[in-house]
Enzyme design. Sequence first.
Site, short mmCIF file in Angstrom:
data_model
loop_
_atom_site.label_atom_id
_atom_site.label_comp_id
_atom_site.label_asym_id
_atom_site.label_seq_id
_atom_site.Cartn_x
_atom_site.Cartn_y
_atom_site.Cartn_z
N ASP A 143 0.69 -1.29 -0.04
CA ASP A 143 0.07 -0.17 -0.09
C ASP A 143 0.77 1.33 -0.21
O ASP A 143 1.93 1.24 0.76
CB ASP A 143 -0.78 0.15 1.12
CG ASP A 143 -2.00 1.23 1.34
OD1 ASP A 143 -2.65 1.25 0.31
OD2 ASP A 143 -1.98 2.01 2.14
N GLU A 194 14.97 -14.67 -0.47
CA GLU A 194 15.32 -15.89 0.24
C GLU A 194 14.56 -17.03 0.24
O GLU A 194 14.68 -18.08 0.63
CB GLU A 194 15.45 -15.31 1.94
CG GLU A 194 16.36 -14.43 2.28
CD GLU A 194 16.46 -13.73 3.74
OE1 GLU A 194 15.95 -14.69 4.40
OE2 GLU A 194 16.76 -12.90 4.10
#
Length: 547
Positions: free
Chosen positions: A199, A255
């Site tokens: 957002d 990751e």
Amino acid sequence: MREWWRGCVIYQIYPRSFQDRNGDGIGDIPGITSRLKHVADLGADAVWLSPVFPSPMADMGYDVSDYTDIDPLFGTLSDFDAMIEEAHGLGLKVIIDQVLSHTSHLHPWFVESRKSRTNPKADWYVWADPNPDGTPPNNWLSVFGGGAWEWDSVRRQYYLHNFLAEQPDLNFHNSDVQDALLETMRFWLERGVDGFRLDTVNYYLHDAQLRNNPAATRNDPQPAVNPYDMQNHDFARNRPENVEFLKRMRALLDEYDERMLVGEVGERGQRAIDIMTQYTCGDDRLHMAYSFELLEADFRPEQFSHGIREFFAQGEDSWPCWSFSNHDVRRHVTRWAKYGASQDELAKLTAALLVSLRGTVCIYQGEELGLAEAELEFEELTDPPGIRFWPEYKGRDGCRTPIPWDATNPCSGFSTALPWLPVKPPQAARNVHEQELDDASVLHFYRTLLTWRRDHPALFTGTIRFLDVPDPALAILREDDEDLLLCVFNLSPEPMELTTTGTMDFAEGAPRQSAELASDGLKLGPNGFAYLTTTENPDEVLLKEKA
């Protein structure tokens, strides 16, 4: 192998309004889980959920008071886990909102921060001393009206809020804040979410010197409905140092396997395109971004072609996400109603146009039903800016009303209780059950369109060119090594005809509307469109409007 998010179809779910299972009139996570098959059957690849975190709901969940839990209004963490399992079982990825630029004023971080100027979280939010005369430190304004600074009598300082006063802005210049937010994202990655919708991603960093924003260049001498539109927000947002935090988020997601970041750029016009490309270029920033470029566009060919041309001209390795409607804007079949021969024909035309653009596609819940904006009375509103600026701006409630699943009960199958926003008769009439029974419905069209699109990789990642044809026609060439599609649209409620040369055929199995091919022309009825194939030079196939 194509990355799953590149060119996919994302279906946005506004949880309060999707499906209520516990009978309190508000949609919840078990309700979402029960309706995921609807999304999968539609042909979507992923769902995006607006916030479901604990919140006092001053801004309907975009004021988060705990980043690592579920609000009891929507269910529990176990409900969330079950939803992810069901989604993945149906082949759907799950994307969740992350509202990182600000928290709720009830978040424990802010509660501690405001206690003193020396506590461990004193610098976690944007605090500033008043001017000698007691006024705020600068001229920054709030998106939701009024000034962007709120006086706190405990610290005797102002704090920054780009939105409601109940939504204080975090201080991203503090590395501890960044670290804490990244850990909250890791929490959800470990729970199996496939991506984040960020957002107001261009609001994270503010100007550390707190310099005044300049006045916007405007042609209209009359003050705007919202004075926020009278400034260029050069210092309250869009800061260049924002990119460094985007890189930290990308490093976190890298990751994990096959995770994705899509950012909402709260800008318009050329600046929006510039920021989108800046935030998505290379392989160490966001995977993709979207802005309000098409969410508020006029329904003219140039409006669609200009921004997309500009985006890819600036960054061939950048990637956009396009949508016509979402939870913040009026539904597009209402915005563009005067260009529609009928509500159904406009809904089908815009669906075909959206999936023909180069980029990822986002569909807001209810678009597949051709829903229009609901007309609400003032006393029915819940949205703060709508209440503040009524009636010139009616807020965002009209696009957030519950999904009508069937017409067999007063709540249209959404709930057994009075819904938090009303389902008005025009929306109830477009319920899922009745459209299921009508092969010509907007719902069936969406399913046909998205199923057909899956077999045409040119519409996922192929190149895009806009051909030179007369208004109100829009002609888009999508091409890859195996596929060439000529996508032609009549953006008007009046019929038109284009002269053609060479051999041209309708693409096999492709949906079309009010389109006829003759030896020398393509006739397009009101809101007509077609997907075509040709062995000729595409630039010479469509020449001009036929007299």
